[in-house]
Every structure is written in structure tokens, then in C-alpha cells.
Design a protein around this motif. Structure first.
Motif, PDB file in Angstrom:
ATOM      1  N   ALA A 528       0.842  -1.206   0.000  1.00  0.00           N
ATOM      2  CA  ALA A 528       0.000   0.000   0.000  1.00  0.00           C
ATOM      3  C   ALA A 528       0.876   1.255   0.000  1.00  0.00           C
ATOM      4  O   ALA A 528       0.590   2.236  -0.721  1.00  0.00           O
ATOM      5  CB  ALA A 528      -0.916  -0.019   1.220  1.00  0.00           C
ATOM      6  N   LYS A 531       2.489   1.664  -3.436  1.00  0.00           N
ATOM      7  CA  LYS A 531       1.543   2.194  -4.419  1.00  0.00           C
ATOM      8  C   LYS A 531       1.374   3.704  -4.236  1.00  0.00           C
ATOM      9  O   LYS A 531       1.310   4.465  -5.202  1.00  0.00           O
ATOM     10  CB  LYS A 531       0.205   1.455  -4.293  1.00  0.00           C
ATOM     11  N   ALA A 535       2.335   6.478  -6.962  1.00  0.00           N
ATOM     12  CA  ALA A 535       1.335   7.464  -7.370  1.00  0.00           C
ATOM     13  C   ALA A 535       1.895   8.875  -7.235  1.00  0.00           C
ATOM     14  O   ALA A 535       1.710   9.732  -8.120  1.00  0.00           O
ATOM     15  CB  ALA A 535       0.079   7.307  -6.507  1.00  0.00           C
ATOM     16  N   ASP A 541      -3.530   9.490  -8.731  1.00  0.00           N
ATOM     17  CA  ASP A 541      -4.186   9.100  -7.485  1.00  0.00           C
ATOM     18  C   ASP A 541      -3.768   7.670  -7.162  1.00  0.00           C
ATOM     19  O   ASP A 541      -3.552   6.866  -8.071  1.00  0.00           O
ATOM     20  CB  ASP A 541      -5.710   9.154  -7.636  1.00  0.00           C
ATOM     21  N   VAL A 542      -3.686   7.360  -5.869  1.00  0.00           N
ATOM     22  CA  VAL A 542      -3.246   6.022  -5.483  1.00  0.00           C
ATOM     23  C   VAL A 542      -4.193   4.956  -6.029  1.00  0.00           C
ATOM     24  O   VAL A 542      -3.778   3.821  -6.320  1.00  0.00           O
ATOM     25  CB  VAL A 542      -3.073   5.920  -3.946  1.00  0.00           C
ATOM     26  N   GLU A 543      -5.474   5.300  -6.196  1.00  0.00           N
ATOM     27  CA  GLU A 543      -6.433   4.332  -6.733  1.00  0.00           C
ATOM     28  C   GLU A 543      -6.111   3.956  -8.176  1.00  0.00           C
ATOM     29  O   GLU A 543      -6.646   2.990  -8.717  1.00  0.00           O
ATOM     30  CB  GLU A 543      -7.869   4.897  -6.670  1.00  0.00           C
ATOM     31  N   GLN A 544      -5.249   4.750  -8.819  1.00  0.00           N
ATOM     32  CA  GLN A 544      -4.916   4.475 -10.225  1.00  0.00           C
ATOM     33  C   GLN A 544      -3.678   3.573 -10.357  1.00  0.00           C
ATOM     34  O   GLN A 544      -3.215   3.328 -11.465  1.00  0.00           O
ATOM     35  CB  GLN A 544      -4.666   5.813 -10.969  1.00  0.00           C
ATOM     36  N   ASP A 546      -1.622  -0.025  -9.436  1.00  0.00           N
ATOM     37  CA  ASP A 546      -1.766  -1.441  -9.083  1.00  0.00           C
ATOM     38  C   ASP A 546      -0.402  -1.994  -8.655  1.00  0.00           C
ATOM     39  O   ASP A 546       0.642  -1.374  -8.945  1.00  0.00           O
ATOM     40  CB  ASP A 546      -2.248  -2.223 -10.317  1.00  0.00           C
ATOM     41  N   LYS A 555      -2.896   1.264 -13.336  1.00  0.00           N
ATOM     42  CA  LYS A 555      -4.000   0.328 -13.597  1.00  0.00           C
ATOM     43  C   LYS A 555      -4.385   0.391 -15.067  1.00  0.00           C
ATOM     44  O   LYS A 555      -4.195   1.433 -15.735  1.00  0.00           O
ATOM     45  CB  LYS A 555      -5.199   0.705 -12.728  1.00  0.00           C
TER      46      LYS A 555
END
Lengths: 740, 80
Positions: A528, A531, A535, A541-544, A546, A555
Motif C-alpha cells: 500500500a 503504491k 502514485a 491518485d493512489v487508486e490508479q 496497481d 492500472k
């Protein structure tokens, strides 16, 4: 749950990271530590199995040149009255031959031994209680005059410390429906865990009350709390540093002389080292319970069990706390039985307090049940595996001790046994074969782990579970799988009680499951963070981001043209992205999946000497998922050999005064390599849904089935059963002679 | 109502009760209800092992209990 085909590290067999140190003799075990100005502690042990202590006079020992301290229980906090404190140093009574009652610290071990001889003790010798039959009879001599069954103040004093009872259905009706009934009694003797390394510790103290203990143990945090309890200290006063451990098997889950070493160090202001010799290990440390188990099983002609009862009595030794509870809970665990009754008794005798030994309680009760099942198969003329398949517990079966089984692998093990070439290839008339099933619950409990990433991307795991069976390698494999980095870039370290978060002991087959779970979660924490830093670097964004194959990648669908960032890439720049990478996890692991096994033994018997030779042994066991298959096989083989030793030769031989007459490896016969065939192993994998990689504990179950498998093999060859263990040459010869 | 079962060695704390039904949504709530019914039982129940719907717990304090759950108290298991 990840699919097995996707695993890159898990299921491989790399060499263990601690291997070089151990095979070259560089690893430090309990007795290897020496400190400047160190004293040597020795313990005075009772020559009687049961006696009142009328007087202890330490003055002559204390006056000796080279002696720095001599102590008895009077030198310990008197407000602490636990069984543990009274086992460590006897108070008003000695309760077994070898019970510690005084200790000295001297400049050399020889001076300490001489000082012990100068301690004067006046005893009032009492008759010892040495057998379950004697202990349980009315008006028995009492080991403890204050003990009442189940702490019931309305009951008279008794040697029965506690009772257990599980019941379901109607056993009277169940037996009435049976076409065939088997009813037998079985005795299993005490057996020692037989770890090669004796107990050893060094303690230091400072005037502020802080102490440090180095010792060989399965649980440094448990040593800390036990030592604190006996000395009435807080746990924060004590630091425990575990050494490498030369075997434990449950026998190093308790303390014997660590608090004594601390007290001697406090009184002398010097480090104090204490090391047991082998005789002390046999006379004063906990073996497994000797037991008497009465079993009755009824079945229909088709093999379906209609009812079963078990009456189980376990020796606790001199203080309450035998594993009769797990014995009761495991006796019928492999089977789906509608009508049963289990009664258990925890019984005091004048012998050392028993300690855990691999699957504590299960080998004895399941020996009885698995022998009874074998008798049932004989009477029904059924294949013993078919009979077990007919009644086998599976997912959804309500276990005899209450809960419903989640996914378990007993049926899979039995089916694998039926098709195994070693089973298909029938034995000759000169060879007897016996089958048995093994079981252990497994436990989770608390674990912590930290995962540090060095600036070159190397991974360092810090955890608190002593490595007995290759757990460092298993931790590294799970970290490699989770992080997606090579196994060779990872090291695992076992910390002390102040350098790592709390971990319960290595035992109960919990370490690969629970501490492994902590390592996986700590690695996920690192991922985590990686990542987030990727990012940051890519301005996403960290959500982008993987994490795939050990690299941070955008991602799918994220419109950016960047090179993946490996763990080493991110580590190289970590000072710029937030500082060191450190993953942490602490948890109380739940959902340790139960473990089942199927074993069979092929034996021959020399009818002139009574010697039983094991010609072949096959072990099949559900590991959930074998993280390091070679170490799973190692557990299966080690447990099998210990179980075979218990079946064939191991027993404590007491004389009428309660003195063990075979307190050495010369007379207490554990199997050696030349006694054993290759133990063939087949690992079954029915994943445990409560672990990300499906792990079940594997260390306890392997000792359970060999006892009955060997008994059943001897019965197959002789045509009659010898109910009591061990099946040693004198016992087998006597049975053959009696049958002739 | 969850079905709660006590093994024999706990019967002296439950006035001999082997099983009962309890309206609760967590293990913590269950223990508090039982403590009200049998004062002093909390320390016993929290130092023993419990199976909730087939899952074994050494410490279940915050575990959820459903209306149709089965809760079995068991002797704590150690290991070798």
C-alpha cells in the motif's frame, strides 16, 4: 483465495535461511551464552516422590567458598501461590521425585553441585500415589489435601482435579440399534517430548529491578509473563531473548528455572546461568500424560456407527492441568456420530506436572478409538478405510465438541489412502498392517510482524515466533509471494520481547498460520505504501496504481506512459517519497482450520524376542496449502517417528517409591534413524478459507495416528490385540507367550 | 435467539444449565447478559474458548452473533 497455479514462491522448496548457521554449529542455542563474571546455578531436587518438608537449612551451603547465594521458596514472594510457583520450588511438600526445593549460585558448576550436597532437608516421607487406579480409588492418599473436584467446595478432597463430559443423542438407544459392539480398555504410558537440547537459561538483573533472560523456549512472551507472575513483577521489568531452539514439541512452553535464575541474579548482582542435564529433564520436566481410556463403539452391519462412549482418565502429574479436555474433544472428532457420551478425568499423581506434547491429549484418546474402529472393521469384515469413509466427518458435520466443521480434508485423505500404491500393494503374510486416523484442532492466537525494506529493496521480516520447524523459510516464502519479489532477497528474524510486537508461543501448529498471516498483512501494508509512493512519483491518485509481479504499475485504462517501479526502485528513492518503508501488522488470528491425517504402518515381529520392526510407514495429511512442502513433510515425518517411538518403546518406568528408573536416553528408548524406514508422505491440500494462502497448521496432527496404526498392525499380524502401549519386546513377548 | 451451549465443566457456574437461548448481537453482549444472570461467570467465559457457528475463537469479544447462531463454550486448547 489465490489459485495454486498462480503461486510463484509458495509450494517451492528453497533451502532454509537459518540452515548454514545450524549445520556449521554457529547457531547459538540455550546453553551457548556465557557472560563476564557469570555464576552457575544448580537445583536441589527431592529424593522422595511425596514428602512433607519439615526443615530446610541452607547455612552450610551459603558458607561455602565460591557460593554466592542459596535459596528456597522462602526467598520468593509468598503471596504468589500458583501451581507454577510451587512447581518451580516446592513449599510445604515435595510432590514428585526430582521436585526442585532449593537452588544455589556459585562460581563454578562443580562448586554449585557440592553446595547442593550441604543443604540439609528434613522430610516426613509420605506414601506416593503413582497410578490412575490408586489415585481415583476411594480413600486414596491425597497428593494435595486442599484439592476438590472442579473446585466444588461441597465435595470432599480428591485427586480428581476436574471432570469433563460431552453428550449427544441417546447412547442406550444407539447401542440397542447396533449389530456389532466393540468394548475395550487401553493404557498409554507417559512419554517425554525428547527434545535434544535440554532447558537452559542465563539471567541478569540490575539494581533498578530490570532483568534480562536468555533462554531456549517456544514462547519468549510466555516466559516473560510466567517469570513476572512467579516473582510478582510487571512484564515490563523483564526482557526475554530467545535462543535458537533444539526441539520443544510442547515441552518448552512452560518455565522451570528461569525465575530461579532471576532471583539468584538479583541476590548476587551477577549473571546466573542454569542448564539442566538429561536426567533432570526426565525427572522434572513435563512428559505427556499416562492414560487409561475405555471405549465402546457400536455399528450396523453396513458399518454405520450408531453409538460410542469414551471414559478417559489422564494423569496430570503433581498439579492440575492434564490435556484431558482436548483428549475428550478429539476422541470422536473424525466421525459423524449421532449418539455419544464422553467423560474425562484430570487426575493428580506424585509425578512431574505433565506438559504439552504435540497435539496434547489427542494421541492417547485417539489411540483407543482408532484401535476400537479397527476391531469393528475386523468384526464387520470391512476394509478399515472404507469403514472410516462410511463415518467420516466432513464440512457441515457437527463436531462432537460442538461446532460445525468448516471445510476439512478427512475424506480427501482417506480417498488418497485408498488409491495410494503403498496401500494398494498388499503386504505379505509376514507383514502386519494397521491403519489409523489423526486429528488436531489447530489454534490461531496473537501474532505481530514488521517488514522493513532496505534501500536496495531487500526485505527484512521481524517477528516473535521461535523457529522450530523452518518457520523463517515459510515466512520468507509468504512474503515473497505477497510482495512478488525473489525469496533470496528476504530474511526473517526472530526478535526478543522488546524488539518485536507480541507473539504467542510457537505451538499448537499456529505459527505458519497466525504469524504467517501477520507477515502477509505487513507485506500488504508495504505494498500500500509503495503504491502511494508510485502514485506520488507519477502524479496519479493512489487508486490508479496497481501492484503486479513485484512492481507498481498504472492500472489498465490509466493514460500514462511510465516504466513500472519495482520494490527496489521505490526503495532507492524512499528518502524523497516519505522515508523508510516499514510494514506492520498485529492480529489475533481466528479460523485455524482443523487438520486430519491417515497413516498406515507395516510391521514384522520377531516371535522369539518380541521385537516389532516397522518395515514401511505412509502418512497422508491435509496441509490446507503447503507453503514449503519439504518442511510440511518434515513435520509429518518427525511426528510419525515420535508417534512410532511412543507406540513401540517409550515409557517412564517407575519403581514402587515413585523413582523413574530409566531417566536417560540409554534406557528411555527413542527411535534412532536405523530403527525407521523412510516415512512416505503425501500432502493433501484442502485450503483453509480463513488464511489468504489456505494454510492449516501441520505440526501436531502427525503424532496422533502412528500409535493406533502400529497397534493395529501388530494385531493384524498376531491375530490378537495387545491393548496397552508400548509394544516393546518384553510386552509383546509376554503377550505372545500368554496367547500360546 | 442464539443457541448457547455450556459443557459439563461449566455447569457449576450456570446452576446446571446445559443450554439456553439468548437474544444478543455480539459475544460481548452475550457475556454481559450471562453475567447478569450468573454473577461471576464473565471471567470464566472470557478465559475459555468459544465456537460461534463452527468457527473457533480464543478471544471472541467483538465477534457478531446472529439470531440463528450456535455458540458453544469449550475448554481452551493449547498446543505442543
Amino acid at each position: 483465495m489465490a489459485e495454486v497455479a498462480n503461486f510463484k514462491a509458495i509450494g517451492t522448496r528453497p533451502i532454509r535461511p537459518d540452515g548454514v548457521e545450524k549445520v556449521t554449529g554457529r547457531a547459538n542455542f540455550g546453553a551457548d551464552l556465557n557472560l563476564p563474571d557469570m555464576l552457575h546455578g544448580k537445583v536441589l531436587r527431592s529424593p522422595h516422590a511425596h514428602a512433607r518438608i519439615k526443615r530446610i537449612d541452607l547455612t552450610k551451603a551459603q558458607a561455602m567458598e565460591g557460593v554466592y547465594a542459596a535459596i528456597s521458596s522462602a526467598d520468593f514472594p509468598q503471596e504468589v501461590t500458583s501451581s507454577l510457583s510451587r512447581n518451580i520450588l516446592a513449599r510445604d511438600k515435595v510432590l514428585y521425585h526430582g521436585h526442585a526445593l532449593a537452588a544455589v549460585a556459585a562460581r563454578t558448576p562443580r562448586i554449585a553441585e557440592e553446595a547442593l550436597a550441604r543443604i540439609e532437608v528434613e522430610y516426613e516421607v509420605l506414601p506416593p500415589v503413582l497410578t490412575l487406579d490408586d489415585a481415583m480409588r476411594e480413600k486414596a492418599t491425597l497428593v494435595s489435601e486442599d484439592l476438590r473436584t472442579n473446585d466444588d467446595e461441597n465435595s470432599p478432597p480428591s485427586n480428581i482435579a476436574a471432570t469433563q463430559r460431552f453428550e449427544r443423542g441417546d447412547v442406550t438407544k444407539g447401542f440397542a440399534e447396533a449389530d456389532v459392539i466393540v468394548q475395550e480398555e487401553f493404557r498409554v504410558p507417559s512419554a517425554h517430548q525428547g527434545y535434544i537440547e535440554p532447558h537452559a537459561c542465563v539471567a541478569t538483573s540490575n539494581p533498578g529491578g530490570r532483568v534480562t533472560v536468555w533462554c531456549t523456549t517456544q514462547g519468549p512472551f510466555e516466559v516473560r509473563s510466567a517469570t513476572a507472575g512467579v516473582l510478582n513483577k510487571t512484564v515490563s521489568d523483564i526482557k526475554v531473548i530467545p535462543s535458537e531452539i533444539g526441539g520443544g514439541f510442547g515441552g518448552k512452553t512452560v518455565v522451570y528455572f528461569e525465575p530461579v535464575a532471576v532471583r539468584l541474579s538479583e541476590l548476587t548482582g551477577k549473571p546466573v546461568k542454569m542448564v539442566m542435564n538429561r536426567e533432570e529433564v526426565f525427572r522434572a520436566t513435563g512428559p505427556a500424560s499416562a492414560t487409561l481410556c475405555k471405549i465402546k463403539v457400536g455399528a450396523k452391519k453396513d458399518g454405520r456407527i450408531t453409538a460410542a462412549t469414551a471414559w478417559l482418565a489422564y494423569e496430570a502429574g503433581a498439579f492440575p492441568g492434564s490435556p484431558v479436555g482436548p483428549g475428550c474433544m478429539s476422541v470422536f472428532a473424525p466421525y459423524d456420530i449421532d449418539n455419544f457420551l464422553v467423560e474425562g478425568y484430570d487426575v493428580l499423581v506424585n509425578k512431574p506436572k505433565v506438559a504439552a506434547y504435540r497435539a496434547p491429549g489427542a494421541p492417547q484418546s485417539m489411540h483407543a478409538m482408532e484401535c476400537a474402529i479397527d476391531e469393528l472393521a475386523q468384526k464387520l469384515d470391512m476394509d478399515p478405510i472404507d469403514l472410516r469413509l462410511k463415518n467420516a466427518a466432513k464440512e457441515g458435520t457437527i463436531a462432537p465438541y460442538g461446532p460445525k466443521f468448516p471445510p476439512i480434508g478427512l475424506v480427501e485423505c482417506l480417498e488418497a489412502a485408498k488409491r495410494h500404491p503403498n496401500y494398494v500393494n498388499k503386504t505379505s503374510e509376514e507383514v502386519g498392517r494397521g491403519v489409523a486416523v489423526g486429528f488436531w484442532f489447530n489454534i490461531g492466537m496473537q501474532s505481530s510482524a514488521e517488514v522493513n525494506i532496505a534501500e536496495d529493496g531487500a526485505v527484512s521480516i521481524m517477528e516473535g515466533s521461535p523457529d522450530i520447524g523452518g518457520s523463517r523459510a515459510s515466512m520468507c516464502l509468504m512474503a515473497a509471494e505477497t510482495l512478488g519479489v525473489p525469496y533470496e532477497t528476504i530474511n526473517a528474524h526472530v526478535g526478543d520481547t522488546e524488539s518485536t510486537g507480541f507473539c504467542n508461543l510457537t505451538g499448537g501448529s499456529r505459527t505458519t498460520f497466525a504469524t504467517g498471516l501477520a507477515v502477509v498483512k505487513a507485506c500488504e501494508d508495504v505494498i500500500a505504501q509503495c503504491k502511494a509512493r508510485a502514485a506520488m512519483t507519477w502524479e496519479l491518485d493512489v487508486e490508479q496504481v496497481d501492484w503486479r509481479d513485484g512492481q507498481a504499475v498504472p492500472k489498465p485504462g490509466v493514460n500514462i506512459d511510465v516504466e513500472p517501479l519495482s520494490l527496489a526502485d521505490i526503495a532507492k528513492t524512499m528518502s524523497r517519497t516519505g522515508g523508510p518503508l516499514l510494514g506492520r501488522a498485529s492480529l489475533n488470528a481466528q479460523g485455524a482450520g482443523a487438520c486430519f491425517s491417515v497413516n498406515w504402518t507395516d510391521v514384522t515381529i520377531d516371535r522369539e524376542t518380541g521385537k516389532v520392526d516397522v518395515k514401511a510407514f505412509t502418512a497422508i495429511q491435509d496441509a490446507g496449502r503447503a507453503i514449503h512442502p519439504a518442511y510440511v513433510e518434515g513435520q509429518m515425518q518427525g511426528g510419525a517417528v515420535q508417534g512410532l517411538g511412543w507406540a513401540l518403546n517409550e515409557e517412564y518406568i517407575y519403581n514402587e517409591n515413585g523413582v523413574v528408573e530409566n531417566a536417560s536416553f540409554l534406557d528411555y528408548r527413542v527411535p534412532v534413524a536405523s530403527d525407521m524406514p523412510m516415512i512416505d508422505c503425501e500432502i493433501i491440500e484442502v485450503p483453509n478459507p480463513s488464511h489468504p494462502y489456505g494454510v492449516r497448521g501441520v505440526g501436531e496432527t502427525p503424532i496422533v495416528a502412528p500409535l493406533a496404526a502400529t497397534s493395529n498392525a501388530v494385531r493384524d499380524l498376531l491375530g490378537f490385540r495387545i491393548n496397552d502401549l508400548p509394544l516393546s519386546p518384553p510386552n509383546v513377548l509376554a503377550a505372545i507367550d500368554a496367547a500360546d | 435467539m442464539a443457541r448457547v451451549v455450556f459443557p459439563d465443566h461449566l455447569h457449576r457456574f450456570t446452576d446446571g444449565t446445559h443450554e439456553l437461548e439468548v437474544d444478543c448481537s455480539s459475544f460481548r453482549q452475550l457475556v454481559r447478559i450471562l453475567e447478569e444472570k450468573w454473577p461471576g461467570i464473565e471471567s470464566v467465559l472470557t478465559s475459555t474458548m468459544v465456537a460461534i457457528d463452527g468457527q473457533l475463537f480464543q478471544d471472541a469479544w467483538f465477534e457478531k452473533i446472529a439470531p440463528d447462531s450456535e455458540v458453544f463454550f469449550l475448554q481452551r486448547i493449547e498446543g505442543g
